[in-house]
Design an enzyme around this catalytic site. Structure first.
Site, mmCIF file in Angstrom:
data_model
loop_
_atom_site.group_PDB
_atom_site.id
_atom_site.type_symbol
_atom_site.label_atom_id
_atom_site.label_comp_id
_atom_site.label_asym_id
_atom_site.label_seq_id
_atom_site.Cartn_x
_atom_site.Cartn_y
_atom_site.Cartn_z
ATOM 1 N N LEU A 26 -34.575 69.403 13.691
ATOM 2 C CA LEU A 26 -33.313 69.114 13.170
ATOM 3 C C LEU A 26 -33.213 67.868 12.094
ATOM 4 O O LEU A 26 -32.424 67.831 11.355
ATOM 5 C CB LEU A 26 -32.310 68.809 14.386
ATOM 6 N N GLY A 27 -34.294 67.031 12.253
ATOM 7 C CA GLY A 27 -34.388 65.941 11.436
ATOM 8 C C GLY A 27 -34.846 64.596 12.000
ATOM 9 O O GLY A 27 -35.274 64.550 13.188
ATOM 10 N N GLY A 29 -35.534 59.916 11.165
ATOM 11 C CA GLY A 29 -35.563 58.822 10.194
ATOM 12 C C GLY A 29 -36.564 57.731 11.005
ATOM 13 O O GLY A 29 -37.202 57.900 11.910
ATOM 14 N N PHE A 31 -35.389 55.678 12.997
ATOM 15 C CA PHE A 31 -35.023 55.759 14.520
ATOM 16 C C PHE A 31 -35.562 56.780 15.544
ATOM 17 O O PHE A 31 -35.864 56.373 16.690
ATOM 18 C CB PHE A 31 -33.456 56.008 14.853
ATOM 19 N N VAL A 34 -35.531 64.387 15.701
ATOM 20 C CA VAL A 34 -34.760 65.204 16.837
ATOM 21 C C VAL A 34 -34.992 66.651 16.587
ATOM 22 O O VAL A 34 -35.123 66.989 15.582
ATOM 23 C CB VAL A 34 -33.272 64.926 16.438
ATOM 24 N N LYS A 49 -34.463 63.801 21.222
ATOM 25 C CA LYS A 49 -34.962 62.700 20.590
ATOM 26 C C LYS A 49 -36.404 62.105 20.861
ATOM 27 O O LYS A 49 -36.409 61.673 22.121
ATOM 28 C CB LYS A 49 -33.916 61.755 20.575
ATOM 29 N N ASP A 147 -21.738 50.119 14.286
ATOM 30 C CA ASP A 147 -22.197 50.985 13.213
ATOM 31 C C ASP A 147 -21.341 52.368 12.888
ATOM 32 O O ASP A 147 -21.979 53.464 12.809
ATOM 33 C CB ASP A 147 -23.626 51.131 13.321
#
Length: 356
Positions: A26-27, A29, A31, A34, A49, A147
């Protein structure tokens, strides 16, 4: 005890229990990464994740512990919850290097969702109300998200909302000195380092999100720190003496005291043609002085949203107070690892209502 399988995903080697089947990436970064997974033998899909470098430094290890603790504590239909947490088999703490979290799978974040279609006023109201329900729940636990922005709010096709990403969350009384979050949604007390940050910073962010939902444009779109200040003052006017006196940094106080006088924009003129009740609520959320800003609970009672309230919401939107005394602890990575391992071992998926 389930067997673990190894799967190459996006140039990384994932290891997870064989009760899950990888569906697609899914993507990711800084962090983490996922993936969409399916519970084997079912049509139940989840988001898995893989945390990136969860124990590289002390602050990373502490952040991993924080995220797991926060997600375990949350149990509300409008807040992301932890459905499972695990790590691949490790014979000792040196081998313990990976952590995986399983949460609800959502269709899109609010940024993409709001740009994929023209949202009706009723849909905006429903989404905003759910954001506020989730935020009220988070705040009742004594936690500030810090955030909130459209990409940290997930939405399903049926307009179901969940607040995501607690990586930056802190207790209310934490005196923070760093500028966290995306600039466009930061409350003025963060930008100008005005005292202790409270739950009010999240309400400001929701006010920015509401403005964006009804106009399809970012309200305070600064390109850098200085232009963000200009964007803020151009709309909100020069900060009052009441606001300025609460700023701890003399340099910031002097800057604002020397700033050319500018009146606050008339929101009903600035947002002419939009729902007047939405504008009124937005004004109350975008109050410069945080002590005067409306709370999430008060915002839910505003005429713009009042008819969405159900009698059972008050009880559902109240969380047990979250114990975050560990934030004051300074420990080596090894100790944080042991704490994380303890949280994983003691996690029971059935402690949550998984049928939201």
């Amino acid at each position: 005890m389930p067997e673990f399988v190894r799967v190459a995903i996006n140039e990384s080697l994932w290891e997870f229990p064989d009760i899950y089947e990888f569906v697609r990436f899914l993507g990711g970064g800084s962090f983490g990464q996922v993936a969409k997974v399916r519970l084997r033998g079912t049509e139940n899909y989840f988001a898995m994740k893989r945390l990136m470098r969860p124990f590289e430094r002390e602050e990373d290890a502490k952040g991993t512990y924080r995220e797991i603790r926060l997600l375990k504590h949350m149990n509300h239909r409008n807040v992301i919850s932890l459905l499972n947490v695990f790590h691949p088999p490790a014979h000792n703490m040196m081998e313990f290097q990976q952590v995986y979290l399983v949460t609800h799978l959502m269709d899109a974040d609010l940024h993409r969702y709001s740009r994929s279609k023209r949202m009706s006023d009723q849909e905006i109201r429903i989404i905003l109300y759910q954001i506020l329900r989730g935020l009220k729940y988070i705040h009742s636990a004594g936690v500030v998200h810090r955030d909130l922005k459209p990409c940290n709010i997930a939405v399903n096709g049926n307009s179901e909302v969940r607040i995501l990403d607690f990586g930056l969350s802190r207790m209310c009384a934490d005196k923070m000195t760093d500028h966290v979050g995306t600039m466009w949604y930061l409350a003025p007390e963060i930008i100008f380092l005005r005292g202790q940050y409270t739950k009010a910073i999240d309400v400001w962010s929701v006010g920015c999100i509401l403005a964006e939902l009804i106009t399809d444009r970012v309200l305070f779109r600064g390109e850098n720190y200085v232009s963000q200040i200009r964007c803020l003052i151009n709309i909100m006017g020069t900060p009052t003496r009441e606001f300025i006196t609460g700023i701890s940094m003399e340099r910031s106080r002097n800057y604002l005291e020397g700033y050319p006088l500018r009146q606050r924009c008339d929101f009903h003129h600035l947002f002419m043609g939009y729902d007047v009740q939405a504008i009124d609520l937005m004004e109350k959320m975008l109050e410069m002085v945080p002590e005067k800003r409306i709370t999430a609970a008060e915002a839910m009672l505003h005429p713009y949203l009042r008819d969405l309230i159900e009698p059972h919401h008050h009880a559902e939107d109240t969380a047990p107070v979250y114990d975050q005394n560990f934030e004051n602890m300074v420990l080596p990575v090894k100790c944080w690892k042991e704490l994380v391992s303890h949280e994983i071992r003691n996690f029971r998926p059935d402690q949550l209502d998984l049928h939201f």
